[in-house]
Design an enzyme around this catalytic site. Structure first.
Site, PDB file in Angstrom:
ATOM      1  N   GLY A 182      -5.604  -5.586  66.613  1.00  0.00           N
ATOM      2  CA  GLY A 182      -6.292  -4.360  66.211  1.00  0.00           C
ATOM      3  C   GLY A 182      -7.118  -3.748  67.340  1.00  0.00           C
ATOM      4  O   GLY A 182      -7.076  -2.538  67.582  1.00  0.00           O
ATOM      5  N   ARG A 183      -7.851  -4.578  68.060  1.00  0.00           N
ATOM      6  CA  ARG A 183      -8.744  -4.044  69.106  1.00  0.00           C
ATOM      7  C   ARG A 183      -7.991  -3.617  70.363  1.00  0.00           C
ATOM      8  O   ARG A 183      -8.586  -3.132  71.314  1.00  0.00           O
ATOM      9  CB  ARG A 183      -9.839  -5.067  69.422  1.00  0.00           C
ATOM     10  CG  ARG A 183      -9.352  -6.484  69.668  1.00  0.00           C
ATOM     11  CD  ARG A 183     -10.482  -7.490  69.538  1.00  0.00           C
ATOM     12  NE  ARG A 183     -10.074  -8.875  69.725  1.00  0.00           N
ATOM     13  CZ  ARG A 183      -9.634  -9.673  68.753  1.00  0.00           C
ATOM     14  NH1 ARG A 183      -9.521  -9.215  67.526  1.00  0.00           N
ATOM     15  NH2 ARG A 183      -9.326 -10.927  69.006  1.00  0.00           N
ATOM     16  N   LYS A 188     -15.534 -11.794  54.343  1.00  0.00           N
ATOM     17  CA  LYS A 188     -14.642 -10.992  53.486  1.00  0.00           C
ATOM     18  C   LYS A 188     -14.369 -11.751  52.183  1.00  0.00           C
ATOM     19  O   LYS A 188     -14.398 -11.171  51.096  1.00  0.00           O
ATOM     20  CB  LYS A 188     -13.301 -10.746  54.191  1.00  0.00           C
ATOM     21  CG  LYS A 188     -13.353  -9.796  55.354  1.00  0.00           C
ATOM     22  CD  LYS A 188     -11.927  -9.572  55.847  1.00  0.00           C
ATOM     23  CE  LYS A 188     -11.895  -8.932  57.211  1.00  0.00           C
ATOM     24  NZ  LYS A 188     -10.573  -8.841  57.786  1.00  0.00           N
ATOM     25  N   GLU A 192     -15.206  -9.681  69.601  1.00  0.00           N
ATOM     26  CA  GLU A 192     -14.232 -10.217  68.647  1.00  0.00           C
ATOM     27  C   GLU A 192     -13.208 -11.095  69.381  1.00  0.00           C
ATOM     28  O   GLU A 192     -12.639 -12.014  68.810  1.00  0.00           O
ATOM     29  CB  GLU A 192     -13.528  -9.076  67.886  1.00  0.00           C
ATOM     30  CG  GLU A 192     -12.971  -9.513  66.538  1.00  0.00           C
ATOM     31  CD  GLU A 192     -12.447  -8.369  65.680  1.00  0.00           C
ATOM     32  OE1 GLU A 192     -11.470  -7.718  66.080  1.00  0.00           O
ATOM     33  OE2 GLU A 192     -13.004  -8.119  64.592  1.00  0.00           O
ATOM     34  N   GLU A 203     -12.323  -1.864  53.081  1.00  0.00           N
ATOM     35  CA  GLU A 203     -13.029  -0.606  53.353  1.00  0.00           C
ATOM     36  C   GLU A 203     -12.041   0.547  53.527  1.00  0.00           C
ATOM     37  O   GLU A 203     -12.237   1.649  53.001  1.00  0.00           O
ATOM     38  CB  GLU A 203     -13.883  -0.736  54.637  1.00  0.00           C
ATOM     39  CG  GLU A 203     -15.024  -1.735  54.545  1.00  0.00           C
ATOM     40  CD  GLU A 203     -14.626  -3.176  54.877  1.00  0.00           C
ATOM     41  OE1 GLU A 203     -13.408  -3.469  54.891  1.00  0.00           O
ATOM     42  OE2 GLU A 203     -15.524  -4.005  55.098  1.00  0.00           O
ATOM     43  N   LYS A 248      -3.575  -1.935  60.302  1.00  0.00           N
ATOM     44  CA  LYS A 248      -2.501  -2.869  60.669  1.00  0.00           C
ATOM     45  C   LYS A 248      -2.004  -3.606  59.425  1.00  0.00           C
ATOM     46  O   LYS A 248      -0.816  -3.729  59.197  1.00  0.00           O
ATOM     47  CB  LYS A 248      -3.026  -3.843  61.717  1.00  0.00           C
ATOM     48  CG  LYS A 248      -2.014  -4.852  62.191  1.00  0.00           C
ATOM     49  CD  LYS A 248      -2.584  -5.699  63.305  1.00  0.00           C
ATOM     50  CE  LYS A 248      -1.634  -6.851  63.619  1.00  0.00           C
ATOM     51  NZ  LYS A 248      -2.148  -7.733  64.681  1.00  0.00           N
ATOM     52  N   HIS A 257     -34.440   6.022  78.209  1.00  0.00           N
ATOM     53  CA  HIS A 257     -35.683   6.343  77.510  1.00  0.00           C
ATOM     54  C   HIS A 257     -35.829   5.523  76.233  1.00  0.00           C
ATOM     55  O   HIS A 257     -36.620   5.882  75.363  1.00  0.00           O
ATOM     56  CB  HIS A 257     -35.731   7.849  77.213  1.00  0.00           C
ATOM     57  CG  HIS A 257     -35.710   8.642  78.486  1.00  0.00           C
ATOM     58  ND1 HIS A 257     -36.861   8.962  79.178  1.00  0.00           N
ATOM     59  CD2 HIS A 257     -34.680   9.121  79.223  1.00  0.00           C
ATOM     60  CE1 HIS A 257     -36.528   9.636  80.278  1.00  0.00           C
ATOM     61  NE2 HIS A 257     -35.207   9.741  80.328  1.00  0.00           N
TER      62      HIS A 257
HETATM   63  O1  F6P Z   1     -11.833  -7.846  60.148  1.00  0.00           O
HETATM   64  C1  F6P Z   1     -11.579  -7.619  61.470  1.00  0.00           C
HETATM   65  C2  F6P Z   1     -10.340  -6.821  61.658  1.00  0.00           C
HETATM   66  O2  F6P Z   1      -9.225  -7.586  61.317  1.00  0.00           O
HETATM   67  C3  F6P Z   1     -10.201  -6.290  63.073  1.00  0.00           C
HETATM   68  O3  F6P Z   1      -9.692  -7.215  63.951  1.00  0.00           O
HETATM   69  C4  F6P Z   1      -9.345  -5.105  62.862  1.00  0.00           C
HETATM   70  O4  F6P Z   1      -9.380  -4.236  63.951  1.00  0.00           O
HETATM   71  C5  F6P Z   1      -9.982  -4.524  61.609  1.00  0.00           C
HETATM   72  O5  F6P Z   1     -10.326  -5.661  60.850  1.00  0.00           O
HETATM   73  C6  F6P Z   1      -9.113  -3.596  60.812  1.00  0.00           C
HETATM   74  O6  F6P Z   1      -7.936  -4.197  60.370  1.00  0.00           O
HETATM   75  P1  F6P Z   1      -6.728  -3.360  59.816  1.00  0.00           P
HETATM   76  O7  F6P Z   1      -6.216  -2.487  60.906  1.00  0.00           O
HETATM   77  O8  F6P Z   1      -5.706  -4.369  59.377  1.00  0.00           O
HETATM   78  O9  F6P Z   1      -7.213  -2.539  58.639  1.00  0.00           O
END
Ligand code: F6P
Length: 552
Positions: A268-269, A506, A354, A214, A208, A385
């Site tokens: 995002g979620r 972060k 979240e 990452e 987004k 199990h």
């Molecule tokens: O750090 C949490 C978050 O902002 C989530 O809410 C989101 O889904 C994820 O990081 C990834 O964010 P992006 O789509 O901006 O890379």
């Protein structure tokens, strides 16, 4: 929303009184006393059936819970969401993921603009692109048909599409593989890349913000791999992107034709319904994705129009609140008894934790009760199990959601044996949790073993049965949980749509990184930290052979 303290509401006080009576009741007796309990406390909606009769509650409880929802203005909150109001107050944003699955002609407005124009336009572009990749008219730089899709993302840009692609595996094209990379430990990327032909690989960078550390790290690894194998000019044919940050995607070297927008009113979620679902659309085809959206849309119509007491997301939300706030349940276990739903727990973990892992209300005052539960789980058969022991006999009582399907999409030739085994176990677990086993039923057991072999029972569970894991039913299921989480947030008075709690870590990571280079900054960074953090950094510097920097 937060005009009266929760605990001062007559509906809350009535529930407290009612809970004090029900705390002494056993589910066994509630079933024995009401032969119609299942009919009364179960709900069918299209291909979905929800049995909430094995929870420690009665029809009276449900009436009181509906009153509480009404008193916390759930109807108004629901209307505000569908009207595009800025209900994500801390980010001053609308929350309109429902627009993404709106297939009707109905306009959906944000700040006076009908967002459906862009939503529909983007959907059409996505379909065209997905079809071109699938039929081979979109090729890699050497002219080879794409055979591998790799989604690079994290959080909602990873868990949602990975879960949905896996759940719809029986609908995937046999000539396309799909992989998901989220972890910046390059072991994950390396494991994926070593199986792929670069000339036939398409990377989708799903972010987004297009700034997530990452994801950007992994996207850069993938780009370097393509450049090394096919040359710099190949990047445009081997990358697509989804982002609100179109400039950053262009800056990465992805042509505008393969960049798909999303909007700040999609969290995002909640984004798997948007272009973030591109990997699913390519793997399964636009028609399957359309059915998935249709399922989400059907749940939206139900949620938006049904009265609170006949409203499935509201029912599930209020049952959860009953457990969390009146029975001190710390967690909820998500237990899919269908291999295709095995990734549901991770998706719901982010969705719920979240969204509702908050300790202040919308107006900044502390919350008055417990809020979102700890969400954990795993495939039901395997979990039986491993951690089910605790669910059955721990003093901690943890409500469970059991999720299964009556038919399997992958069972060929009418062989129903595996479904028999799955569903027998799933139904039996709900029964065992509910009934338990009284000491009186263990007459032949050596007395020393009786306390170990008896089960208290009276442990709540809800069972969600899908006719089959079709794209449509899956869409309904995910939207059901989304709205459940929203309703709980409204009752607790929290903003379910921000996630400030993930920011501090972060920032601190960013400020630590200069120390790892062993340059001039190392001592300054170490001196600014507590002894534990400095000690951990020093251990790492030693492992990197930069020990002298740590001690200087
Ligand atoms: O750090 C949490 C978050 O902002 C989530 O809410 C989101 O889904 C994820 O990081 C990834 O964010 P992006 O789509 O901006 O890379």
């Amino acid at each position: 929303m937060t005009d009266h303290p929760l605990s001062a509401l007559p509906a809350w006080q009535a529930l407290e009184k009612h809970a004090s009576v029900l705390r002494d009741a056993h589910l066994r007796d509630l079933f024995a006393g009401d032969p119609d309990r299942f009919t009364r406390l179960s709900f069918g909606l299209g291909p979905l059936m929800v049995d909430y009769s094995k929870n420690r509650l009665t029809a009276e409880t449900m009436g009181l819970l509906a009153e509480l929802a009404r008193a916390r203005h759930v109807e108004e909150g629901r209307a505000a969401m569908f009207a595009g109001a800025h209900i994500n107050t801390t980010e001053d944003r609308a929350v309109l993921h429902v627009a993404l699955r709106n297939r009707a002609t109905r306009p959906m407005m944000v700040d006076g603009v009908d967002v459906m124009v862009e939503v529909r336009g983007t959907r059409e572009r996505l379909k065209t692109f997905a079809e071109a990749v699938r039929n081979g008219s979109w090729t890699g730089a050497t002219g080879k048909k794409i055979a591998h899709i790799v989604n690079i993302g994290i959080g909602g840009s990873h868990l949602g599409p990975m879960f949905v692609a896996d759940a719809l595996k029986d609908h995937q094209s046999a000539d396309l593989s799909v992989a998901f990379v989220s972890n910046p430990d390059r072991a994950q990327m390396d494991d994926v890349l070593k199986q792929l032909d670069p000339a036939a690989t398409l990377f989708i960078v799903a972010s987004k913000t297009f700034t997530t550390a990452e994801t950007m790290f992994n996207a850069n690894l993938a780009r370097a791999w393509i450049v090394e194998k096919l040359g710099k000019d190949a990047v445009g044919r081997h990358f697509a992107a989804i982002s609100t940050n179109l400039e950053a995607a262009a800056g990465f070297g992805i042509p505008g034709s393969n960049v798909f927008p999303m909007w700040d009113w999609v969290g995002g979620r909640y984004s798997v319904w948007s272009a973030i679902g591109l990997a699913v659309m390519i793997a399964c085809g636009p028609d399957v994705f359309e059915q998935f959206l249709a399922g989400g849309e059907a749940m939206d119509r139900h949620f938006e129009t049904a009265s609170l007491d006949q409203n499935l997301p509201v029912i599930l939300a209020m049952v959860g609140i009953w457990h969390a706030d009146f029975f001190d349940a710390p967690a909820i276990a998500i237990l899919p008894y269908d291999h295709r739903l095995r990734l549901l727990p991770s998706h719901l973990q982010q969705l719920d934790m979240e969204s509702n892992g908050k300790s202040v209300q919308v107006d900044g005052r502390p919350v008055e009760t417990q809020t979102g539960p700890i969400v954990f789980g795993g495939g039901g058969s395997d979990s039986q199990h491993s951690f089910f022991q605790l669910l059955h006999q721990s003093p901690r009582v943890i409500p469970c959601d059991f999720i299964g399907a009556l038919k399997s999409t992958n069972e060929k030739g009418g062989d129903v044996a595996s479904r028999d085994l799955l569903l027998a176990n799933m139904f039996a677990q709900t029964e065992a949790l509910m009934k338990g086993r009284a000491a009186a039923d263990l007459a032949k057991m050596p007395p020393g073993l009786v306390p170990h072999r008896s089960f208290s029972g009276n442990r709540s569970s809800t069972t969600l049965l899908l006719e089959e894991v079709t794209p449509y039913a899956l869409g309904m299921l995910i939207a059901l949980y989304e709205h459940k989480v929203f309703v709980q947030g409204l009752v607790w008075g929290v903003n379910s749509f921000d996630q400030w709690g993930v920011e501090l870590g972060k920032e601190l990571a960013k400020s630590l990184q200069p120390a790892f280079a062993g340059g001039a900054d190392t001592a300054a960074v170490l001196n600014s930290r507590d002894s534990s953090t400095a000690g951990l950094v020093t251990a790492y510097l030693k492992a990197k052979g930069l020990a002298e920097k740590a001690s200087s």
